[in-house]
Design an enzyme around this catalytic site. Structure first.
Site, PDB file in Angstrom:
ATOM      1  N   HIS A 204       4.113  17.727   2.389  1.00 38.86           N
ATOM      2  CA  HIS A 204       3.260  18.510   2.434  1.00 38.86           C
ATOM      3  C   HIS A 204       3.813  20.127   2.280  1.00 38.86           C
ATOM      4  O   HIS A 204       4.941  20.366   2.576  1.00 38.86           O
ATOM      5  CB  HIS A 204       2.502  18.216   3.728  1.00 38.86           C
ATOM      6  CG  HIS A 204       1.603  17.335   3.856  1.00 38.86           C
ATOM      7  ND1 HIS A 204       2.101  16.019   4.097  1.00 38.86           N
ATOM      8  CD2 HIS A 204       0.335  17.175   3.615  1.00 38.86           C
ATOM      9  CE1 HIS A 204       0.789  15.083   3.923  1.00 38.86           C
ATOM     10  NE2 HIS A 204      -0.286  15.817   3.538  1.00 38.86           N
TER      11      HIS A 204
ATOM     12  N   LYS B   9       2.277  23.127   7.314  1.00 38.68           N
ATOM     13  CA  LYS B   9       1.870  21.879   8.036  1.00 38.68           C
ATOM     14  C   LYS B   9       2.358  21.851   9.546  1.00 38.68           C
ATOM     15  O   LYS B   9       3.444  21.733   9.686  1.00 38.68           O
ATOM     16  CB  LYS B   9       1.534  20.746   7.141  1.00 38.68           C
ATOM     17  CG  LYS B   9       1.000  19.317   7.934  1.00 38.68           C
ATOM     18  CD  LYS B   9       0.860  18.214   7.059  1.00 38.68           C
ATOM     19  CE  LYS B   9       0.189  17.162   7.674  1.00 38.68           C
ATOM     20  NZ  LYS B   9      -1.006  17.374   8.286  1.00 38.68           N
TER      21      LYS B   9
HETATM   22  N1  NAP Z   1      -8.528  14.756   7.298  1.00 40.18           N
HETATM   23  C1  NAP Z   1      -8.078  15.189   5.963  1.00 40.18           C
HETATM   24  O1  NAP Z   1      -8.913  15.132   4.806  1.00 40.18           O
HETATM   25  C2  NAP Z   1      -7.414  16.513   6.166  1.00 40.18           C
HETATM   26  C3  NAP Z   1      -7.230  17.255   5.046  1.00 40.18           C
HETATM   27  C4  NAP Z   1      -6.490  18.459   5.131  1.00 40.18           C
HETATM   28  C5  NAP Z   1      -5.945  18.782   6.380  1.00 40.18           C
HETATM   29  N2  NAP Z   1      -6.239  18.248   7.542  1.00 40.18           N
HETATM   30  C6  NAP Z   1      -5.769  18.327   8.737  1.00 40.18           C
HETATM   31  O2  NAP Z   1      -6.480  19.380   9.212  1.00 40.18           O
HETATM   32  C7  NAP Z   1      -6.020  20.295  10.172  1.00 40.18           C
HETATM   33  C8  NAP Z   1      -6.102  21.787   9.531  1.00 40.18           C
HETATM   34  O3  NAP Z   1      -5.112  21.702   8.368  1.00 40.18           O
HETATM   35  P1  NAP Z   1      -5.149  23.128   7.546  1.00 40.18           P
HETATM   36  O4  NAP Z   1      -3.955  22.887   6.794  1.00 40.18           O
HETATM   37  O5  NAP Z   1      -6.443  23.700   7.357  1.00 40.18           O
HETATM   38  O6  NAP Z   1      -4.581  24.013   8.804  1.00 40.18           O
HETATM   39  P2  NAP Z   1      -4.489  25.638   8.722  1.00 40.18           P
HETATM   40  O7  NAP Z   1      -4.438  26.170   7.518  1.00 40.18           O
HETATM   41  O8  NAP Z   1      -3.444  26.014   9.998  1.00 40.18           O
HETATM   42  O9  NAP Z   1      -5.986  26.094   9.660  1.00 40.18           O
HETATM   43  C9  NAP Z   1      -6.483  25.858  10.736  1.00 40.18           C
HETATM   44  C10 NAP Z   1      -7.339  26.651  11.121  1.00 40.18           C
HETATM   45  O10 NAP Z   1      -7.863  25.959  12.442  1.00 40.18           O
HETATM   46  C11 NAP Z   1      -8.392  27.344  12.749  1.00 40.18           C
HETATM   47  N3  NAP Z   1      -8.587  26.992  14.600  1.00 40.18           N
HETATM   48  C12 NAP Z   1      -7.452  27.216  15.290  1.00 40.18           C
HETATM   49  N4  NAP Z   1      -7.866  26.956  16.425  1.00 40.18           N
HETATM   50  C13 NAP Z   1      -9.367  27.026  16.373  1.00 40.18           C
HETATM   51  C14 NAP Z   1     -10.429  26.887  17.524  1.00 40.18           C
HETATM   52  N5  NAP Z   1     -10.190  26.823  18.732  1.00 40.18           N
HETATM   53  N6  NAP Z   1     -11.565  27.102  17.165  1.00 40.18           N
HETATM   54  C15 NAP Z   1     -12.017  27.265  15.783  1.00 40.18           C
HETATM   55  N7  NAP Z   1     -10.799  27.308  14.650  1.00 40.18           N
HETATM   56  C16 NAP Z   1      -9.528  27.191  15.192  1.00 40.18           C
HETATM   57  C17 NAP Z   1      -7.618  28.535  12.478  1.00 40.18           C
HETATM   58  O11 NAP Z   1      -8.329  29.701  12.474  1.00 40.18           O
HETATM   59  P3  NAP Z   1      -7.608  31.109  12.524  1.00 40.18           P
HETATM   60  O12 NAP Z   1      -7.514  31.143  10.769  1.00 40.18           O
HETATM   61  O13 NAP Z   1      -8.829  32.074  12.878  1.00 40.18           O
HETATM   62  O14 NAP Z   1      -6.269  31.156  13.068  1.00 40.18           O
HETATM   63  C18 NAP Z   1      -7.356  27.860  11.262  1.00 40.18           C
HETATM   64  O15 NAP Z   1      -8.123  28.589  10.368  1.00 40.18           O
HETATM   65  C19 NAP Z   1      -4.533  19.673  10.344  1.00 40.18           C
HETATM   66  O16 NAP Z   1      -4.511  18.670  11.506  1.00 40.18           O
HETATM   67  C20 NAP Z   1      -4.309  18.815   9.073  1.00 40.18           C
HETATM   68  O17 NAP Z   1      -3.521  17.672   9.288  1.00 40.18           O
HETATM   69  C21 NAP Z   1      -6.817  16.858   7.408  1.00 40.18           C
END
Ligand code: NAP
Length: 209
Positions: free
Chosen positions: A118, A122
């Protein structure tokens, strides 16, 4: 993706929602389903907020699965619907089924390994998808495979399941080209969940979407 499918969307960022504090019944009164792709630290407070507010929730965030028994009870006690997935892409869920069948190799002369790659941002390792793959193979074969994680560049998400014998190797690989497949799966999951109650794993329901 949600807007493309005709939904209205309200977005909460981290700064709007410390400790899940924005997820109140009044703030969510016009919201059908909350979709959470946040962080392993934030997700549990967000689930607790939705349970208090009586709101259904789709959870894409990974890294919290040790808490599944507690969350399942919370969801049942609150009478809400929660659907989670380590990976919302249909391709990966097909890959899970291929892995389940391929696990038969471990009853012959093969050993197995899981590799996942990844992007460097991540936060959790191994990936939730790799852990799900490990569990599927273990349930099918009784053997727990080692997971090796790589964090490099801007890789969207690559998972490999490799079986090795003295005479050959079998490679199974899923390579996500973009995040579009995850987004579409999550939105379709939210549509499916809107009128339901209970605790659901996407891999058990994706065929119905
Ligand atoms: N299940 C699936 O298909 C799938 C696919 C992709 C990713 N994921 C998972 O999804 C998660 C996010 O991944 P990512 O790559 O998108 O991470 P990322 O780019 O770090 O994004 C995380 C987001 O969460 C927001 N956030 C953090 N705390 C929050 C809160 N208390 N309330 C509302 N928003 C909050 C952040 O907002 P700010 O921008 O304001 O800091 C940021 O935009 C990870 O756990 C990843 O493993 C799952």
């Amino acid at each position: 993706m949600a807007r493309q499918r005709g939904h209205e969307v309200d977005v909460l960022c981290a700064a709007d929602n410390p400790g899940g504090s924005a997820l109140t019944a009044s703030r969510l009164s016009n919201i059908a389903v909350v979709i959470d792709f946040t962080t392993p630290d934030a997700v549990l407070e967000n689930i607790e907020g939705c349970a208090r507010a009586g709101k259904n929730m789709v959870v894409g965030t990974t890294g919290w699965y040790r808490e599944i028994p507690r969350v399942r009870k919370l969801v049942h006690d609150a009478g809400i619907g929660l659907l989670y997935a380590a990976n919302f892409s249909v391709g990966v869920n097909l890959f899970f089924e291929i892995a389940k069948t391929a696990a038969a190799a471990l009853r012959h002369e093969y050993s197995g390994q899981i590799f996942e790659r990844h992007h460097i941002h991540k936060k959790d390792a191994p990936s939730g998808t790799a852990v799900a793959l490990q569990r599927i193979v273990q349930d099918a074969s009784g053997k727990e495979l080692e997971i090796t994680s790589f964090r490099e560049g801007d890789v969207v998400g690559l998972h490999e399941l490799v079986f090795d014998s003295p005479v050959d190797r079998i490679y199974l690989c899923h390579d996500a080209k973009s995040r579009r497949g995850f987004a579409e799966g999550a939105v379709r999951a939210a549509e499916w969940l809107a009128e339901r109650r209970g605790f659901f794993d996407f891999k058990d329901v994706w065929r119905e979407l």
